[in-house]
Design a protein around this motif. Structure first.
Motif, PDB file in Angstrom:
ATOM      1  N   ILE A  13       1.990 114.514  77.225  1.00 23.08           N
ATOM      2  CA  ILE A  13       2.459 113.279  77.828  1.00 23.08           C
ATOM      3  C   ILE A  13       2.652 112.231  76.732  1.00 23.08           C
ATOM      4  O   ILE A  13       1.756 111.994  75.927  1.00 23.08           O
ATOM      5  N   HIS A  14       3.827 111.615  76.719  1.00 22.88           N
ATOM      6  CA  HIS A  14       4.142 110.522  75.802  1.00 22.88           C
ATOM      7  C   HIS A  14       4.563 109.319  76.645  1.00 22.88           C
ATOM      8  O   HIS A  14       5.409 109.461  77.528  1.00 22.88           O
ATOM      9  N   ILE A  15       3.985 108.166  76.376  1.00 24.89           N
ATOM     10  CA  ILE A  15       4.333 106.975  77.146  1.00 24.89           C
ATOM     11  C   ILE A  15       4.656 105.835  76.191  1.00 24.89           C
ATOM     12  O   ILE A  15       3.869 105.519  75.298  1.00 24.89           O
ATOM     13  N   SER A  16       5.823 105.243  76.386  1.00 23.61           N
ATOM     14  CA  SER A  16       6.220 104.028  75.681  1.00 23.61           C
ATOM     15  C   SER A  16       6.642 103.027  76.749  1.00 23.61           C
ATOM     16  O   SER A  16       7.254 103.408  77.751  1.00 23.61           O
ATOM     17  N   ALA A  17       6.295 101.770  76.564  1.00 31.95           N
ATOM     18  CA  ALA A  17       6.641 100.758  77.563  1.00 31.95           C
ATOM     19  C   ALA A  17       6.978  99.445  76.882  1.00 31.95           C
ATOM     20  O   ALA A  17       6.533  99.168  75.772  1.00 31.95           O
ATOM     21  N   GLY A  18       7.778  98.661  77.577  1.00 29.83           N
ATOM     22  CA  GLY A  18       8.106  97.317  77.126  1.00 29.83           C
ATOM     23  C   GLY A  18       7.970  96.357  78.285  1.00 29.83           C
ATOM     24  O   GLY A  18       8.241  96.706  79.433  1.00 29.83           O
ATOM     25  N   TYR A  19       7.509  95.149  78.003  1.00 35.36           N
ATOM     26  CA  TYR A  19       7.345  94.160  79.060  1.00 35.36           C
ATOM     27  C   TYR A  19       7.569  92.756  78.518  1.00 35.36           C
ATOM     28  O   TYR A  19       7.468  92.522  77.314  1.00 35.36           O
ATOM     29  N   VAL A  20       7.880  91.854  79.395  1.00 33.31           N
ATOM     30  CA  VAL A  20       7.875  90.417  79.123  1.00 33.31           C
ATOM     31  C   VAL A  20       7.320  89.730  80.365  1.00 33.31           C
ATOM     32  O   VAL A  20       7.326  90.296  81.454  1.00 33.31           O
ATOM     33  N   TYR A  21       6.829  88.536  80.180  1.00 32.66           N
ATOM     34  CA  TYR A  21       6.377  87.766  81.333  1.00 32.66           C
ATOM     35  C   TYR A  21       6.841  86.327  81.190  1.00 32.66           C
ATOM     36  O   TYR A  21       7.087  85.844  80.087  1.00 32.66           O
ATOM     37  N   GLY A  22       7.025  85.698  82.303  1.00 29.35           N
ATOM     38  CA  GLY A  22       7.474  84.322  82.324  1.00 29.35           C
ATOM     39  C   GLY A  22       7.896  83.961  83.731  1.00 29.35           C
ATOM     40  O   GLY A  22       7.607  84.678  84.689  1.00 29.35           O
ATOM     41  N   GLN A  23       8.608  82.843  83.850  1.00 25.07           N
ATOM     42  CA  GLN A  23       9.034  82.389  85.163  1.00 25.07           C
ATOM     43  C   GLN A  23      10.513  82.031  85.106  1.00 25.07           C
ATOM     44  O   GLN A  23      10.895  80.957  84.645  1.00 25.07           O
ATOM     45  N   ALA A  24      11.325  82.945  85.577  1.00 24.22           N
ATOM     46  CA  ALA A  24      12.772  82.734  85.605  1.00 24.22           C
ATOM     47  C   ALA A  24      13.122  81.767  86.728  1.00 24.22           C
ATOM     48  O   ALA A  24      12.509  81.806  87.799  1.00 24.22           O
ATOM     49  N   GLN A  25      14.119  80.941  86.488  1.00 19.18           N
ATOM     50  CA  GLN A  25      14.552  79.964  87.484  1.00 19.18           C
ATOM     51  C   GLN A  25      15.870  80.343  88.148  1.00 19.18           C
ATOM     52  O   GLN A  25      16.197  79.822  89.202  1.00 19.18           O
ATOM     53  N   THR A  26      16.626  81.225  87.508  1.00 23.11           N
ATOM     54  CA  THR A  26      17.938  81.594  88.033  1.00 23.11           C
ATOM     55  C   THR A  26      18.092  83.114  87.967  1.00 23.11           C
ATOM     56  O   THR A  26      17.384  83.783  87.203  1.00 23.11           O
ATOM     57  N   PRO A  27      19.042  83.651  88.724  1.00 24.18           N
ATOM     58  CA  PRO A  27      19.296  85.097  88.617  1.00 24.18           C
ATOM     59  C   PRO A  27      19.674  85.518  87.191  1.00 24.18           C
ATOM     60  O   PRO A  27      19.248  86.582  86.732  1.00 24.18           O
ATOM     61  N   ASP A  28      20.431  84.697  86.473  1.00 25.71           N
ATOM     62  CA  ASP A  28      20.781  85.037  85.094  1.00 25.71           C
ATOM     63  C   ASP A  28      19.546  85.141  84.212  1.00 25.71           C
ATOM     64  O   ASP A  28      19.476  86.002  83.332  1.00 25.71           O
ATOM     65  N   GLU A  29      18.572  84.277  84.433  1.00 29.83           N
ATOM     66  CA  GLU A  29      17.334  84.340  83.644  1.00 29.83           C
ATOM     67  C   GLU A  29      16.541  85.607  83.980  1.00 29.83           C
ATOM     68  O   GLU A  29      15.922  86.203  83.105  1.00 29.83           O
ATOM     69  N   VAL A  30      16.563  86.023  85.241  1.00 29.26           N
ATOM     70  CA  VAL A  30      15.902  87.285  85.627  1.00 29.26           C
ATOM     71  C   VAL A  30      16.535  88.447  84.871  1.00 29.26           C
ATOM     72  O   VAL A  30      15.834  89.278  84.285  1.00 29.26           O
ATOM     73  N   TYR A  31      17.863  88.500  84.867  1.00 29.77           N
ATOM     74  CA  TYR A  31      18.548  89.582  84.155  1.00 29.77           C
ATOM     75  C   TYR A  31      18.265  89.532  82.659  1.00 29.77           C
ATOM     76  O   TYR A  31      18.095  90.570  82.020  1.00 29.77           O
ATOM     77  N   GLU A  32      18.179  88.344  82.088  1.00 30.43           N
ATOM     78  CA  GLU A  32      17.864  88.231  80.658  1.00 30.43           C
ATOM     79  C   GLU A  32      16.444  88.721  80.391  1.00 30.43           C
ATOM     80  O   GLU A  32      16.190  89.385  79.380  1.00 30.43           O
ATOM     81  N   MET A  33      15.513  88.440  81.277  1.00 30.76           N
ATOM     82  CA  MET A  33      14.149  88.938  81.096  1.00 30.76           C
ATOM     83  C   MET A  33      14.113  90.458  81.166  1.00 30.76           C
ATOM     84  O   MET A  33      13.384  91.104  80.410  1.00 30.76           O
ATOM     85  N   ILE A  34      14.916  91.039  82.040  1.00 26.20           N
ATOM     86  CA  ILE A  34      15.002  92.502  82.110  1.00 26.20           C
ATOM     87  C   ILE A  34      15.546  93.051  80.798  1.00 26.20           C
ATOM     88  O   ILE A  34      15.046  94.045  80.263  1.00 26.20           O
ATOM     89  N   ARG A  35      16.571  92.396  80.245  1.00 31.39           N
ATOM     90  CA  ARG A  35      17.115  92.844  78.953  1.00 31.39           C
ATOM     91  C   ARG A  35      16.082  92.707  77.842  1.00 31.39           C
ATOM     92  O   ARG A  35      15.971  93.570  76.968  1.00 31.39           O
TER      93      ARG A  35
END
Length: 60
Positions: A13-35
């Protein structure tokens, strides 16, 4: 790497993960956080794998 045994089979088993946290105010900010999280995932994969990379978003 972690080896897991299921029935008579052994799996590596190999696991790699990426995350960010914050508070998006707009749908564009949500998509940027996903990127951003996706970039963190590829950073983890590039650093020998089996790592977790991340931190605060710029929308924190």
């Amino acid at each position: 790497m972690k080896q897991v045994k299921i029935l008579d089979l052994k799996f590596d088993i190999h696991i790699s993960a990426g995350y960010v946290y914050g508070q998006a105010q707009t749908p564009d900010e949500v998509y940027e956080m996903i990127r951003e999280a996706d970039r963190m995932l590829y950073q983890s994969k590039g650093n020998v794998r089996n790592q977790i990379s991340g931190g605060p978003s710029r929308y924190n």
